[in-house]
Design a protein around this motif. Structure first.
Motif, mmCIF file in Angstrom:
data_model
loop_
_atom_site.group_PDB
_atom_site.id
_atom_site.type_symbol
_atom_site.label_atom_id
_atom_site.label_comp_id
_atom_site.label_asym_id
_atom_site.label_seq_id
_atom_site.Cartn_x
_atom_site.Cartn_y
_atom_site.Cartn_z
ATOM 1 N N SER A 44 0.849 -1.192 0.000
ATOM 2 C CA SER A 44 0.000 0.000 0.000
ATOM 3 C C SER A 44 0.882 1.238 0.000
ATOM 4 C CB SER A 44 -0.944 0.025 1.202
ATOM 5 O OG SER A 44 -0.243 0.239 2.404
ATOM 6 N N VAL A 45 0.378 2.283 -0.639
ATOM 7 C CA VAL A 45 1.052 3.578 -0.647
ATOM 8 C C VAL A 45 0.128 4.571 0.033
ATOM 9 C CG1 VAL A 45 2.115 5.378 -2.052
ATOM 10 C CG2 VAL A 45 2.187 2.986 -2.818
ATOM 11 N N CYS A 46 0.660 5.316 0.989
ATOM 12 C CA CYS A 46 -0.103 6.365 1.658
ATOM 13 C C CYS A 46 -1.380 5.764 2.288
ATOM 14 C CB CYS A 46 -0.408 7.475 0.664
ATOM 15 S SG CYS A 46 -0.953 9.029 1.393
ATOM 16 N N THR A 47 -2.532 6.376 2.015
ATOM 17 C CA THR A 47 -3.776 5.907 2.642
ATOM 18 C C THR A 47 -4.350 4.660 1.982
ATOM 19 O OG1 THR A 47 -5.020 7.491 1.294
ATOM 20 C CG2 THR A 47 -4.413 8.176 3.534
ATOM 21 N N GLY A 48 -3.612 4.071 1.066
ATOM 22 C CA GLY A 48 -4.008 2.751 0.580
ATOM 23 C C GLY A 48 -4.075 1.755 1.727
ATOM 24 N N ALA A 49 -3.347 2.047 2.810
ATOM 25 C CA ALA A 49 -3.397 1.187 3.993
ATOM 26 C C ALA A 49 -4.803 1.129 4.578
ATOM 27 C CB ALA A 49 -2.409 1.681 5.045
ATOM 28 N N ILE A 50 -5.573 2.198 4.412
ATOM 29 C CA ILE A 50 -6.947 2.216 4.912
ATOM 30 C C ILE A 50 -7.787 1.187 4.169
ATOM 31 C CG2 ILE A 50 -9.048 3.626 5.059
ATOM 32 C CD1 ILE A 50 -7.250 6.027 5.607
ATOM 33 N N ASP A 99 6.151 -6.188 6.833
ATOM 34 C CA ASP A 99 5.718 -7.167 7.816
ATOM 35 C C ASP A 99 5.276 -8.400 7.044
ATOM 36 O OD1 ASP A 99 4.495 -8.768 9.728
ATOM 37 O OD2 ASP A 99 3.681 -7.072 10.846
ATOM 38 N N GLY A 100 6.167 -9.375 6.946
ATOM 39 C CA GLY A 100 5.885 -10.549 6.135
ATOM 40 C C GLY A 100 5.775 -10.158 4.669
ATOM 41 N N HIS A 101 4.720 -10.612 3.998
ATOM 42 C CA HIS A 101 4.570 -10.305 2.572
ATOM 43 C C HIS A 101 3.841 -8.982 2.348
ATOM 44 C CE1 HIS A 101 0.426 -11.549 3.140
ATOM 45 N NE2 HIS A 101 0.144 -11.193 1.901
ATOM 46 N N VAL A 102 3.510 -8.284 3.442
ATOM 47 C CA VAL A 102 2.780 -7.026 3.346
ATOM 48 C C VAL A 102 3.712 -5.850 3.619
ATOM 49 C CG1 VAL A 102 0.850 -5.666 4.243
ATOM 50 C CG2 VAL A 102 0.656 -8.158 4.080
ATOM 51 N N ALA A 103 3.640 -4.840 2.760
ATOM 52 C CA ALA A 103 4.444 -3.629 2.935
ATOM 53 C C ALA A 103 3.530 -2.415 2.849
ATOM 54 C CB ALA A 103 5.529 -3.541 1.865
ATOM 55 N N THR A 104 3.637 -1.526 3.816
ATOM 56 C CA THR A 104 2.851 -0.296 3.828
ATOM 57 C C THR A 104 3.803 0.881 3.852
ATOM 58 O OG1 THR A 104 2.698 -0.449 6.246
ATOM 59 C CG2 THR A 104 0.841 -1.304 4.972
ATOM 60 N N SER A 105 3.411 1.975 3.208
ATOM 61 C CA SER A 105 4.293 3.140 3.152
ATOM 62 C C SER A 105 3.531 4.400 3.526
ATOM 63 C CB SER A 105 4.911 3.286 1.757
ATOM 64 O OG SER A 105 3.917 3.499 0.776
ATOM 65 N N ALA A 106 4.290 5.435 3.783
ATOM 66 C CA ALA A 106 3.731 6.703 4.236
ATOM 67 C C ALA A 106 3.253 7.531 3.035
ATOM 68 C CB ALA A 106 4.772 7.455 5.054
ATOM 69 N N GLY A 107 3.285 8.840 3.171
ATOM 70 C CA GLY A 107 2.729 9.697 2.128
ATOM 71 C C GLY A 107 3.481 9.682 0.815
ATOM 72 N N VAL A 108 2.712 9.741 -0.253
ATOM 73 C CA VAL A 108 3.083 9.895 -1.660
ATOM 74 C C VAL A 108 4.490 9.456 -2.041
ATOM 75 C CG1 VAL A 108 1.284 11.537 -2.278
ATOM 76 C CG2 VAL A 108 3.334 12.393 -1.186
ATOM 77 N N THR A 109 5.528 10.298 -1.895
ATOM 78 C CA THR A 109 6.847 9.962 -2.430
ATOM 79 C C THR A 109 7.470 8.752 -1.767
ATOM 80 O OG1 THR A 109 7.935 11.539 -0.930
ATOM 81 C CG2 THR A 109 7.309 12.337 -3.118
#
Length: 319
Positions: free
Chosen positions: A103-109, A150-160
């Motif tokens: 996920s990128v940015c609020t894609g985590a939501i 975290d395992g096969h899941v990766a989350t990132s913060a805002g845009v860049t």
């Protein structure tokens, strides 16, 4: 090497850079080494979507026709505020099937709404981390890093930060040299470490209300190698040490010690990235005193030594 499919999910009011940043990274790797990546985009019904900035993006296909990808990327944007239930349901049924879920940015939501982050550590844009933690208590939300694996899941913060995460994935797949080549073409550093904070010390801390404390904040930034003990800083502000420590934390949201630590780390990082100064000299002017003290600070905060940090993140000289 088998070609890896990268599928990017599209929806109305998506943040355009959340889409194009990672896409450009993977496309750059594909141009460098043809046959490595097949990049596809898909919306719920295959229709064009309008991004939050007004751009229209035409997807390659409908999500219903998409095959299970190697890497599934879910961008963020205003469209995550009230997500389409059909999209959430598709993610619930298909998200865990990809080798890597990103996920990128609020894609985590969106991932959280589909139950794909429960029991995991995750991050998102700093402005939405509180909402994510409040609405989904089963997720260990860390608002500070620019990305988390975290395992096969990766989350990132805002845009860049989506670019940083994509470069990390390229490095994982194809090696550091391939990721470095892509980074050079995009004129970005390879690569900000995932546990780097979303903000610099100056941005992360609030600006103190009272002028003596504001001046001390500025002085710390300009003199990282000086004596920055509470006693010294308190004398500069004209406060007692105890009153200074309490006032500084109350007005900036962090302790003097933590603020100093972040300023010194950022100063040392900049010198490692931008100069050829030796480790011993950098440790001295950054306030660490010795290379060993600086090494411990880097390992604790960034998970790497100063020498390794320089090797990874200082741009190579132009030939």
């Amino acid at each position: 090497m088998a070609q890896r499919t990268v599928l990017v999910v599209l929806f109305d009011d998506v943040q355009s850079l959340d889409v194009t940043g990672p896409v450009e990274v993977f496309a750059g790797a594909e141009k460098q080494t043809p046959g490595t990546y097949r990049i596809r985009t898909a919306s719920l019904d295959g229709a064009p979507v309008r991004t939050s900035s007004g751009l229209t993006v035409v997807p390659d296909q409908a999500l219903a026709r998409a095959t299970v990808p190697d890497t599934l990327i879910v961008p963020g944007g205003q469209g995550t505020r009230h997500p389409d239930p059909r999209l959430v349901e598709w993610l619930r049924g298909h998200g865990s099937r990809a080798r890597r879920l990103v996920s990128v940015c609020t894609g985590a939501i969106l991932l959280a709404a589909a139950g794909l982050l429960d029991g995991r550590r995750a991050t998102t844009h700093w402005a939405y981390s509180g909402r994510l933690a409040r609405d989904h208590p089963a997720i260990d939300v860390d608002p500070d890093p620019i990305f988390i694996r975290d395992g096969h899941v990766a989350t990132s913060a805002g845009v860049t930060s989506g670019i940083d995460l994509a470069l990390a994935l390229i490095e994982e797949d194809l090696g550091r040299d391939a990721a470095l080549t892509v980074a050079r073409h995009l004129v970005v550093f390879l690569r900000r470490p995932g546990n780097q904070a979303q903000f610099s010390a100056q941005l992360a801390a609030q600006t103190a209300r009272r002028e003596p404390l504001r001046e001390v904040q500025q002085w710390i930034t300009e003199h990282p190698g000086a004596d920055l003990s509470v006693e010294s800083l308190a004398a500069r502000a004209g406060f007692s040490p105890r009153h200074f420590a309490r006032s500084f934390q109350a007005e900036t949201g962090t302790t003097p010690g933590r603020y100093v630590d972040r300023v010194r780390l950022e100063h040392a990082r900049r010198l490692l990235e931008d100069t050829g100064d030796g480790i011993e000299e950098i440790s001295r002017v950054s306030g660490y005193g010795t290379p060993e003290a600086m090494r411990r600070a880097f390992v604790k905060s960034l998970g790497t030594s100063p020498a390794e940090y320089r090797r990874r993140f200082r741009p190579a000289p132009v030939q």
